[in-house]
Scaffold this active site. Structure first.
Site, mmCIF file in Angstrom:
data_model
loop_
_atom_site.group_PDB
_atom_site.id
_atom_site.type_symbol
_atom_site.label_atom_id
_atom_site.label_comp_id
_atom_site.label_asym_id
_atom_site.label_seq_id
_atom_site.Cartn_x
_atom_site.Cartn_y
_atom_site.Cartn_z
ATOM 1 N N TYR A 149 0.837 -1.207 0.000
ATOM 2 C CA TYR A 149 0.000 0.000 0.000
ATOM 3 C C TYR A 149 0.869 1.253 0.000
ATOM 4 C CZ TYR A 149 -3.155 3.535 2.025
ATOM 5 O OH TYR A 149 -3.870 4.671 2.287
ATOM 6 N N LYS A 153 1.419 3.961 -3.063
ATOM 7 C CA LYS A 153 1.105 5.375 -2.857
ATOM 8 C C LYS A 153 2.316 6.257 -3.151
ATOM 9 C CE LYS A 153 -3.225 5.727 -1.397
ATOM 10 N NZ LYS A 153 -4.226 6.640 -1.987
#
Length: 318
Positions: A149, A153
């Site tokens: 994640y 990002k």
């Protein structure tokens, strides 16, 4: 402001952002069209300016539909959060990385109402820093994501900067901390206790939190978070750093300080409703944050809540 698009619009921050845009516009201009994108919506729109597009942002046809007729600003909030992205790598990558690139590439040749480049505000995350934080985090701290994640990002931040360099958008990425106070059970989020603390104590209900009273976290209210997202969409692009990426300023507070603040607001008996049952992993991930210094972001005009009492007021919709 002619047309604005929000991805992840059914989420906690997305709903607050949509309400603010409909009520107050952007940069002093009312919104004429607001396109909301998410996998589904709880109810049809109550405002004729709103168009809902249910489905996945991984769907290129849906993205093209969102941009029809030009677009002035895109707020890209949609994501598969950390735990879910770890459990399903393919899904996490498709939304957190591939769809972000798709949203940017699809804007090539798409213009704002006045002929300029669309603004693109990307909701990044403090997860880019990873678990092993230095004694102090500042704007020169190198990211070291420990989850897919966070890695996706961080890659999204670079994609926004590159799309801006290429002249597709005027982009800006903001790294969001935990935003409070999300209603409900948090849909399985490990950090849900941070928001549940507000609602449970306000209602006079007991709560067990998986961190210690002395655990330290970074806090921002949904109101202050929306303020910063809107500011990022309006700031003069010439003032942005070359990375076009900023850490959102935060308040750094212990759990006990927040509990005592809630007790002052809702009744002294509320503090006794909190039971601390520290889980070492949760403590490490969400309650062991060092000081955070963000002078560059603050010079740009980004702000935290200012003090605990304001955080509580704005976190609960005040």
């Amino acid at each position: 402001m002619d047309h604005i698009v929000i991805t992840g619009a059914q989420g906690f921050v997305g709903q607050a952002l949509a309400r603010r845009l409909l009520a107050h516009g952007l940069d002093g201009r009312p919104v004429q069209r607001l396109t909301l994108m998410d996998v589904g919506f709880a109810a049809p729109p109550a405002d004729p300016r709103v168009r809902q597009l249910p489905g996945s942002i991984a769907d290129a046809a849906l993205r093209r539909q969102a941009y029809e007729g030009g677009v002035d600003a895109v707020f890209h909030l949609a994501s598969i959060p950390g735990g879910a992205a770890e459990r399903n790598y393919a899904l996490g990558r498709s939304i957190n990385l591939d769809a972000t690139l798709g949203l940017l590439e699809d804007l090539r040749g798409v213009h704002a109402a006045e002929g300029g480049l669309p603004r693109f505000v990307f909701a990044s995350t403090v997860a880019v820093y990873g678990e092993h934080l230095p004694p102090v985090v500042d704007e020169q701290t190198l990211p070291n994501p420990g989850l897919s994640y966070g890695a996706h990002k961080l890659a999204g931040e670079y994609l926004v900067a590159d799309a801006s360099r290429l002249g597709w958008v005027q982009g800006c990425s903001l790294r969001l901390p935990g935003v409070v106070a999300r209603p409900g059970d948090g849909a399985g989020l490990i950090s849900a206790f941070m928001s549940q603390l507000f609602w449970r104590l306000a209602a006079g209900e007991p709560i067990t939190v998986p961190v210690s009273a002395r655990g330290v976290a970074w806090w921002i209210s949904v109101g202050a978070c929306v303020d910063n997202l809107l500011h990022a969409a309006c700031v003069d692009p010439g003032r942005l750093n070359p990375r076009r990426s900023y850490q959102m300023p935060v308040l750094r507070l212990t759990m006990d300080a927040v509990v005592q603040g809630l007790a002052r607001r809702f009744g002294a008996d509320r503090a006794a409703l909190v039971r601390y049952a520290p889980d070492p992993k949760v403590e490490r991930l969400f309650a062991a944050y060092p000081p955070l210094h963000t002078p560059e972001a603050e010079a740009l005009g980004l702000r935290h809540d200012g003090d605990l009492d304001t955080l509580i007021t704005r976190a609960m919709g005040g």
